[in-house]
Design a protein around this motif. Structure first.
Motif, PDB file in Angstrom:
ATOM      1  N   THR A  16       5.828   5.592  -2.538  1.00 20.02           N
ATOM      2  CA  THR A  16       5.563   4.731  -1.506  1.00 20.02           C
ATOM      3  C   THR A  16       3.919   4.913  -1.064  1.00 20.02           C
ATOM      4  OG1 THR A  16       7.812   5.810  -0.523  1.00 20.02           O
ATOM      5  CG2 THR A  16       6.130   5.172   0.975  1.00 20.02           C
TER       6      THR A  16
ATOM      7  N   TRP B 217       1.751   1.824  -0.884  1.00 17.05           N
ATOM      8  CA  TRP B 217       0.976   1.724   0.460  1.00 17.05           C
ATOM      9  C   TRP B 217      -0.489   1.513   0.084  1.00 17.05           C
ATOM     10  CZ3 TRP B 217       2.223   0.955   5.576  1.00 17.05           C
ATOM     11  CH2 TRP B 217       1.235   1.187   6.343  1.00 17.05           C
TER      12      TRP B 217
ATOM     13  N   ARG C 256      -3.332  -2.097   0.045  1.00 18.83           N
ATOM     14  CA  ARG C 256      -4.720  -1.782   0.959  1.00 18.83           C
ATOM     15  C   ARG C 256      -5.917  -2.134   0.203  1.00 18.83           C
ATOM     16  NH1 ARG C 256      -0.272  -1.095   3.482  1.00 18.83           N
ATOM     17  NH2 ARG C 256      -0.216  -1.305   5.660  1.00 18.83           N
TER      18      ARG C 256
END
Length: 281
Positions: A54, A58, A62
């Protein structure tokens, strides 16, 4: 050319701060970032720890350029078919920046605690070998069980470990071999055993920035991470540049740099400028 990864364990850190530090690494010239994979923080089970895949997803969403991986994911945590699908999806979503790092599991107590497996070391390595063979099928490389879609480009595979059977898997399957920090001194000895895989080294650094006292920084680093032995090296930019040049001369082609100050942004940026930028690699 030598590659530089920031090794950034996702422990005791907010997710926004984690992303911020990876962005500093990306802007400063690091080639990649790698996270760890545990259900409990090793040796500190009550300390907060975020889930590895995860976090990678994430961070990938970004960032723009930096490669993303783990040293290494625990094979037993994920069914091979699920892992294959996760890796394919993240590799596509990130524009080919994801690398799959795998190991057989370094903390058997957590595997027992959460009812995952009671298998011993030999059985876990056997299971990893089965996973690696299955991934080749699921990714459409061989066999008849290809998932849809298959990866649009090869997903680099990183294997970590130093035992004879892990090295055999490295020779058979890996693009990269990761030498754990506690075995840095064994690089010349083990390098002939990895076949065509490229060698990477996980290295903890007690990095003294320009405005810091080398002795004080070294003392703190050794108090925190002295148990790593040769896996910890302390000094200013000049000393660390020389250290990494020696490892390059021994055959290392990638470094996973692990900061003893828990990767303060100033340390990430100055290390990139003064050590990476000094001509290592």
């Amino acid at each position: 050319m030598t590659e530089w990864f920031l090794y950034l364990p996702q422990i005791r850190i907010e997710l926004a701060e984690l992303v911020s530090r990876v962005r500093v690494a990306e802007a400063s010239g690091f080639d990649g970032v790698a996270f760890l994979d545990h259900l409990d923080t090793p040796m500190a089970p009550t300390t907060r720890l975020w889930e590895a895949m995860t976090v990678a997803t994430w961070v990938a969403a970004r960032t723009e350029r930096i490669k993303i991986g783990h040293v290494v994911l625990c094979d037993a945590f994920r069914h091979p078919a699920v892992l294959a699908k996760q890796a394919t999806t993240l590799a596509e979503a990130s524009g080919g920046r994801f690398e799959l790092g795998l190991g057989s599991g370094s903390v058997p107590d957590e595997l027992v605690k959460y009812g995952i497996t009671t298998a011993g070391p030999r059985q876990r390595v056997d299971a990893l070998g089965e996973t690696l063979a299955a991934l080749r099928e699921y990714w459409g490389i061989e066999g008849e069980r290809a998932q849809t879609p298959v990866p649009g480009r090869p997903i680099p595979l990183v294997l970590g470990g130093v035992g004879p059977r892990m090295l055999e898997l490295t020779r058979r399957y890996a693009d990269w071999w990761n030498l754990p920090a506690t075995h840095v001194h064994k690089l010349p000895e083990l390098l002939p055993s990895i076949g065509s895989a490229r060698a990477s080294v996980q290295q903890m650094v007690g990095f003294a920035r320009r405005d810091q006292d080398v002795a004080a920084v070294s003392e703190t680093a050794r108090r925190r991470f002295g148990h790593l032995g040769s896996g910890l090296v302390c000094g200013d930019a000049a000393a660390l540049t020389e250290h990494f040049r020696i490892l390059e001369g021994q055959g290392a082609q990638r470094f996973y740099v692990w900061f003893a100050d828990f990767a303060e942004p100033e340390s990430i940026a100055e290390f990139a400028e003064a050590v990476i930028g000094a001509g290592c690699g």
